[in-house]
Design an enzyme around this catalytic site. Structure first.
Site, PDB file in Angstrom:
ATOM      1  N   CYS A  57       0.884  -1.175   0.000  1.00 58.63           N
ATOM      2  CA  CYS A  57       0.000   0.000   0.000  1.00 58.63           C
ATOM      3  C   CYS A  57       0.917   1.219   0.000  1.00 58.63           C
ATOM      4  CB  CYS A  57      -0.959  -0.017   1.192  1.00 58.63           C
ATOM      5  SG  CYS A  57      -0.165   0.136   2.810  1.00 58.63           S
ATOM      6  N   HIS A  58       0.470   2.331   0.549  1.00 53.72           N
ATOM      7  CA  HIS A  58       1.296   3.539   0.540  1.00 53.72           C
ATOM      8  C   HIS A  58       2.476   3.423   1.496  1.00 53.72           C
ATOM      9  CE1 HIS A  58       2.456   7.701   0.199  1.00 53.72           C
ATOM     10  NE2 HIS A  58       2.372   7.830   1.507  1.00 53.72           N
TER      11      HIS A  58
END
Length: 96
Positions: A57-58
């Site tokens: 993810c981020h």
């Protein structure tokens, strides 16, 4: 929870990568060989998540929750430490 680094997945393109960020984040840039399955769709698209996938993810929070869910389903997965932010900071290629 298993963890994997961005350098590990960059060094082995055979490792399946699943990006669980939202569409706008994906569009802004992602690991070139990643599969896009937003976190909110993982349950209904579970059959599309390869066993042994590196989940990204981020920064690692959402992917950690997805890895926990996958493990609860008997699946093997690893959380990508630092997420896409670490991927970009390491200078790896980004697809758009």
């Amino acid at each position: 929870m298993r963890e994997i680094t961005v350098d590990d997945i960059a060094g082995d393109p055979a490792v399946p990568v699943v990006d669980v960020r939202e569409q706008d984040e994906w569009d802004a840039g992602h690991v070139p060989h990643a599969i896009h399955i937003p976190m909110g769709e993982v349950v209904e698209r579970l059959d599309e998540v390869p066993d042994g996938a590196a989940i990204i993810c981020h920064s690692g929070g959402r992917s950690a929750r997805v890895v926990q869910y996958l493990e609860s389903q008997g699946r093997v997965a690893a959380n990508v430490v630092g997420g896409t932010s670490a991927w970009i900071a390491a200078g790896h290629d980004v697809a758009r």
